[in-house]
Design an enzyme around this catalytic site. Structure first.
Site, mmCIF file in Angstrom:
data_model
loop_
_atom_site.group_PDB
_atom_site.id
_atom_site.type_symbol
_atom_site.label_atom_id
_atom_site.label_comp_id
_atom_site.label_asym_id
_atom_site.label_seq_id
_atom_site.Cartn_x
_atom_site.Cartn_y
_atom_site.Cartn_z
ATOM 1 N N TYR A 40 38.247 47.706 54.793
ATOM 2 C CA TYR A 40 39.503 46.971 54.927
ATOM 3 C C TYR A 40 40.193 47.420 56.210
ATOM 4 O O TYR A 40 40.820 46.643 56.905
ATOM 5 C CB TYR A 40 40.412 47.259 53.727
ATOM 6 C CG TYR A 40 39.870 46.674 52.453
ATOM 7 C CD1 TYR A 40 40.083 45.334 52.158
ATOM 8 C CD2 TYR A 40 39.137 47.447 51.560
ATOM 9 C CE1 TYR A 40 39.588 44.778 51.002
ATOM 10 C CE2 TYR A 40 38.646 46.894 50.397
ATOM 11 C CZ TYR A 40 38.866 45.562 50.122
ATOM 12 O OH TYR A 40 38.370 45.019 48.974
ATOM 13 N N ASN A 63 41.349 34.066 49.308
ATOM 14 C CA ASN A 63 40.399 33.367 50.167
ATOM 15 C C ASN A 63 39.957 32.031 49.573
ATOM 16 O O ASN A 63 39.414 31.994 48.491
ATOM 17 C CB ASN A 63 39.240 34.341 50.421
ATOM 18 C CG ASN A 63 37.901 33.666 50.322
ATOM 19 O OD1 ASN A 63 37.584 33.026 49.357
ATOM 20 N ND2 ASN A 63 37.129 33.837 51.303
ATOM 21 N N CYS A 71 33.233 37.865 51.425
ATOM 22 C CA CYS A 71 34.275 38.839 51.097
ATOM 23 C C CYS A 71 33.667 39.994 50.309
ATOM 24 O O CYS A 71 34.243 41.066 50.229
ATOM 25 C CB CYS A 71 35.393 38.172 50.309
ATOM 26 S SG CYS A 71 34.805 37.077 49.031
ATOM 27 N N HIS A 72 32.497 39.821 49.762
ATOM 28 C CA HIS A 72 31.854 40.909 49.003
ATOM 29 C C HIS A 72 31.327 41.983 49.943
ATOM 30 O O HIS A 72 30.938 43.048 49.516
ATOM 31 C CB HIS A 72 30.741 40.331 48.136
ATOM 32 C CG HIS A 72 29.756 39.519 48.887
ATOM 33 N ND1 HIS A 72 29.839 38.148 48.972
ATOM 34 C CD2 HIS A 72 28.687 39.896 49.599
ATOM 35 C CE1 HIS A 72 28.824 37.732 49.716
ATOM 36 N NE2 HIS A 72 28.113 38.771 50.116
ATOM 37 N N GLU A 100 21.390 41.413 49.386
ATOM 38 C CA GLU A 100 21.428 41.274 50.838
ATOM 39 C C GLU A 100 20.791 42.453 51.546
ATOM 40 O O GLU A 100 20.490 42.401 52.716
ATOM 41 C CB GLU A 100 22.876 41.113 51.264
ATOM 42 C CG GLU A 100 23.428 39.818 50.675
ATOM 43 C CD GLU A 100 24.709 39.416 51.346
ATOM 44 O OE1 GLU A 100 25.293 40.255 52.006
ATOM 45 O OE2 GLU A 100 25.089 38.263 51.193
#
Length: 108
Positions: A40, A63, A71-72, A100
């Site tokens: 952040y 969002n 956002c993850h 990912e």
DNA sequence: CAACACAAAGTAG
DNA sequence: CTACTTTGTGTTG
């Protein structure tokens, strides 16, 4: 080919009444490469508000292009995941990161 | 003004 | 390490 997906997403954002701060946060979040994560604080610093890490969280939580924006991939400075408004909450977030390629601790 | 998907430094154990 | 407190920031209600 994946050069300009961001432009398409940014174009969609223009339809929402978001503040500069939110647009900047979403842009920075969208800029995170696959398999990587950002804190952040890094997002806040990137948009020019190094101390607004809290505001960054507030922006991501609202969002509008949720699964479209990664956002993850945004985690806490301590390396922890933090919260998540998407499906499954933190659990789904961790799951996405594993898929990912981000290294996650074993124990679920 | 209060609360929030955080951070950092402080105090206490 | 855990747990709590204080200060800081931008948006939202």
């Amino acid at each position: 080919m994946e050069g300009s997906k961001k432009a398409a997403v940014m174009k969609r954002l223009e339809k929402y009444n978001m503040t500069r701060f939110q647009t900047s946060v979403l842009r920075a979040t969208l800029d995170i490469p696959k398999g990587e994560v950002r804190t952040y604080k890094q997002i806040a610093a990137k948009i020019g508000h190094p101390k607004a890490y809290r505001a960054v969280g507030s922006a991501l939580k609202e969002n509008p292009l949720a699964p479209t924006i990664p956002c993850h991939r945004v985690v806490k400075s301590s390396g922890e995941l933090g919260n998540y408004s998407g499906r499954g909450g933190k659990k789904g977030k961790r799951r996405l990161l594993e898929i990912e390629g981000y290294i996650i601790k074993k124990n679920r």
